[in-house]
Design an enzyme around this catalytic site. Structure first.
Site, PDB file in Angstrom:
ATOM      1  N   TYR A   4      -0.874  -0.683  10.796  1.00 13.40           N
ATOM      2  CA  TYR A   4      -1.044  -1.059   9.395  1.00 13.40           C
ATOM      3  C   TYR A   4       0.013  -0.431   8.487  1.00 13.40           C
ATOM      4  CZ  TYR A   4      -2.961  -1.451   4.715  1.00 13.40           C
ATOM      5  OH  TYR A   4      -3.113  -1.713   3.373  1.00 13.40           O
ATOM      6  N   SER A  19       0.852  -1.183   0.000  1.00 11.24           N
ATOM      7  CA  SER A  19       0.000   0.000   0.000  1.00 11.24           C
ATOM      8  C   SER A  19       0.889   1.234   0.000  1.00 11.24           C
ATOM      9  CB  SER A  19      -0.897   0.022   1.238  1.00 11.24           C
ATOM     10  OG  SER A  19      -1.507   1.292   1.394  1.00 11.24           O
TER      11      SER A  19
END
Length: 242
Positions: free
Chosen positions: A163, A147
């Site tokens: 995350y 990501s």
């Protein structure tokens, strides 16, 4: 080896981006193993893919378990004999901003550990277990679904101190694998990819990209031609800043 002889494993492939990565590889003529830990969701995904003509098999796979990963790879060795692509797609976000669990000032270390267990350790488990099967391929590929929230330069998205760093570490591991494998397996290409902000349950369906659009970059890097890049971080537009 033709595409009809090629095989792939996609982790976390029972829904969302992973499901569409499996569909995309199947559309390229690959025989795809749909890896998922939930039996019911895996069977539902298999039925959906087969209805569209995909050549797929299901494999029970919990990336957080050494035994589960070993059993899954042993099953794929018996079924396929080799692997041409492994897409490490399985991942979790951890809790959203609930009680400051992902605020770096109040970070819950159990949350951090749980996210790392799936997003990083899981990818390492699967990659290392699958390497013997990948080495039987004439054009092996490893794709880590990352990501741009893990980009230290871009700093996108909300503050999520479990995350986002998990994806930073996954990117760093991608580079380490690429460097190490270049010594012994120069044809084995390893890259990280960013699907973008995709509308799935992972994002609360808030993204503006479809799962098919998000999956496209992973499919492209799982099917790179000989001489493709290795050790990079890419999205649809090209290289992503580290």
């Amino acid at each position: 080896m033709t595409n009809q002889d090629r095989t792939a494993l996609v982790t976390g492939a029972n829904k969302g981006i992973g499901l569409q990565i499996a569909a995309g590889l199947a559309a390229e003529g690959y025989r795809v193993a749909v890896g998922a830990r939930d039996d019911e969701r895996r069977e539902k995904a298999l039925a959906e893919l087969r209805a569209d003509g995909a050549d797929v098999v299901g494999v029970r796979l919990d990336v957080s378990s050494d035994d589960s990963v070993a059993d899954a790879i042993a099953e794929l060795e018996e079924r396929f004999g080799h692997l041409d692509a492994v897409v490490n797609n399985a991942g979790i976000s951890g809790p959203a901003d609930a009680g400051g669990l992902q605020d770096p000032l109040t970070l819950d270390l159990d949350v951090l550990g749980t996210v790392l267990e799936t997003n990083v350790y899981g990818a390492v488990r699967v990659t290392n277990a699958a390497l013997p099967l990948l080495r039987r391929s004439s054009a092996p590929r490893i794709v880590n679904v990352s990501s741009n929230m893990g980009s230290l330069a871009l700093r996108t998205g909300p503050v999520m101190a479990a995350y986002a760093p998990s994806k930073t570490l996954l990117n760093a591991m991608t580079v380490q694998y690429a460097r190490r494998l270049a010594e012994t397996d120069p044809g084995l290409l390893v890259n990280a990819v960013c699907p973008g902000y995709v509308a799935t349950d992972f994002t609360g369906f808030a993204g503006w990209r479809t799962p098919t659009e998000g999956a496209a970059v992973a499919v492209r890097f799982a099917t790179l031609p000989l001489g493709g890049p290795s050790g990079g971080f890419f999205d649809d537009a090209g290289e992503v800043s580290w």
